[in-house]
Scaffold this active site. Structure first.
Site, PDB file in Angstrom:
ATOM      1  N   GLU A   1       2.698  16.462   1.019  1.00 62.31           N
ATOM      2  CA  GLU A   1       1.360  16.282   0.440  1.00 62.31           C
ATOM      3  C   GLU A   1       0.522  17.543   0.574  1.00 62.31           C
ATOM      4  O   GLU A   1       0.179  17.942   1.698  1.00 62.31           O
ATOM      5  CB  GLU A   1       0.633  15.128   1.138  1.00 62.31           C
ATOM      6  CG  GLU A   1      -0.750  14.874   0.591  1.00 62.31           C
ATOM      7  CD  GLU A   1      -1.475  13.746   1.306  1.00 62.31           C
ATOM      8  OE1 GLU A   1      -2.508  13.293   0.795  1.00 62.31           O
ATOM      9  OE2 GLU A   1      -1.009  13.326   2.391  1.00 62.31           O
TER      10      GLU A   1
ATOM     11  N   ASP B   1      -2.218  13.437  -4.093  1.00 61.21           N
ATOM     12  CA  ASP B   1      -3.497  12.904  -3.624  1.00 61.21           C
ATOM     13  C   ASP B   1      -4.599  13.488  -4.497  1.00 61.21           C
ATOM     14  O   ASP B   1      -4.877  14.696  -4.439  1.00 61.21           O
ATOM     15  CB  ASP B   1      -3.708  13.265  -2.154  1.00 61.21           C
ATOM     16  CG  ASP B   1      -4.928  12.596  -1.559  1.00 61.21           C
ATOM     17  OD1 ASP B   1      -6.028  12.765  -2.118  1.00 61.21           O
ATOM     18  OD2 ASP B   1      -4.794  11.916  -0.528  1.00 61.21           O
TER      19      ASP B   1
ATOM     20  N   GLN C   1      -2.453   8.917  -4.529  1.00 64.13           N
ATOM     21  CA  GLN C   1      -3.539   8.392  -3.698  1.00 64.13           C
ATOM     22  C   GLN C   1      -4.879   8.778  -4.296  1.00 64.13           C
ATOM     23  O   GLN C   1      -4.986   9.792  -5.000  1.00 64.13           O
ATOM     24  CB  GLN C   1      -3.430   8.931  -2.267  1.00 64.13           C
ATOM     25  CG  GLN C   1      -2.208   8.419  -1.523  1.00 64.13           C
ATOM     26  CD  GLN C   1      -2.113   8.968  -0.115  1.00 64.13           C
ATOM     27  OE1 GLN C   1      -2.524  10.096   0.166  1.00 64.13           O
ATOM     28  NE2 GLN C   1      -1.563   8.177   0.782  1.00 64.13           N
TER      29      GLN C   1
ATOM     30  N   GLU D   1      -6.740   5.557  -0.259  1.00 65.24           N
ATOM     31  CA  GLU D   1      -6.866   6.265   1.016  1.00 65.24           C
ATOM     32  C   GLU D   1      -8.266   6.872   1.101  1.00 65.24           C
ATOM     33  O   GLU D   1      -8.472   8.057   0.881  1.00 65.24           O
ATOM     34  CB  GLU D   1      -5.802   7.358   1.151  1.00 65.24           C
ATOM     35  CG  GLU D   1      -5.731   7.907   2.572  1.00 65.24           C
ATOM     36  CD  GLU D   1      -4.874   9.143   2.705  1.00 65.24           C
ATOM     37  OE1 GLU D   1      -4.217   9.305   3.742  1.00 65.24           O
ATOM     38  OE2 GLU D   1      -4.875   9.972   1.764  1.00 65.24           O
TER      39      GLU D   1
END
Length: 256
Positions: free
Chosen positions: A139, A174, A200, A236
């Site tokens: 990530e 993300d 996310q 998240e």
């Protein structure tokens, strides 16, 4: 319509993981994910997952034992610790039926040998993942929240995956981190769609509920679906108040 996963590293943090899983199911999430569940009894976690029918999408490798550690896998000289953390994460993940492990790189930006160290440790992670039928996620983070973190930028993650050359290795896309560091989320996602294993979301810049700020998720998420993404979308974010008080965004996105 997107399917949403509750990230229990940020949501319902005032209760144990099994009860948080039950609460996520009660309010309508279709999956769960977590950060560092290692102090939780794996049998109790697996039982809660079986009771609710929710899949556990993933967990993180440990940050590391030293103050300031934020992952170990790109840190030259700490390979034994990094691989122990990888082995532990996959063993715990397999015990609870998780599908992926996020291998944390650590604060190694500009460190000689960091790239080679990270890639070698990712090969090890892919070997372990293959034995469990699981996925390895990496990530890219932003340096405002994670100063000095080695992995920044979707293109850097893609180049690592190309060099490692293993099908088990995917990108955690993300949207919060990527918007801060790079922006152009839709085109960047489209360019790397084949390498993306999970998505996310959180508001930018607040990291609160995904219903404010720079990114219009009610616009973006259907377009990710149109590009072929049919996986879960991980929520998240850090709730502005209580977790359940802020869940209005979930119903609104489902009805959009």
């Amino acid at each position: 319509m997107p399917r949403f996963s509750a990230n229990l590293g940020f949501l319902w943090t005032g209760m144990g993981l099994p009860d948080a899983i039950r609460r996520a199911h009660r309010v309508g999430f279709e999956a769960v994910e977590c950060h560092w569940p290692y102090e939780e009894d794996s049998g109790a976690v697996r039982a809660a997952l079986a009771e609710t029918g929710l899949p556990m999408l993933g967990l993180n490798t440990r940050k590391g034992p030293d103050a300031g550690d934020f992952g170990l896998s790109a840190l030259p000289g700490r390979e034994a610790e990094a691989r122990a953390a990888i082995d532990e994460a996959f063993a715990y993940g397999a015990a609870i039926g998780a599908s992926a492990v996020h291998v944390m790189a650590g604060r190694a930006l500009g460190v000689d040998g960091a790239a080679a160290t990270f890639e070698a440790n990712l090969v090890h992670a892919c070997d372990v993942a293959a034995g469990h039928g699981m996925t390895v996620l990496i990530e890219p983070l932003n340096h405002r929240d994670a100063p000095g973190y080695f992995l920044v930028g979707i293109e850097k993650a893609a180049s690592i995956i190309e060099r490692v050359g293993r099908p088990e290795l995917k990108i955690m896309f993300d949207c919060y981190h990527t918007q801060i560091t790079q922006g152009d989320l839709l085109r960047r996602f489209e360019a790397h769609r084949a390498l993306i294993g999970h998505v996310q979301i959180a508001a930018v810049p607040s990291r609160a509920e995904p219903d404010e700020g720079e990114v219009a998720y009610d616009w973006l998420l259907p377009r990710l679906g149109a590009l072929g993404y049919d996986g879960f979308v991980g929520a998240e974010y850090r709730p502005r108040a209580g977790t359940e008080e802020g869940l209005g965004w979930l119903a609104r996105m489902r009805s959009a």
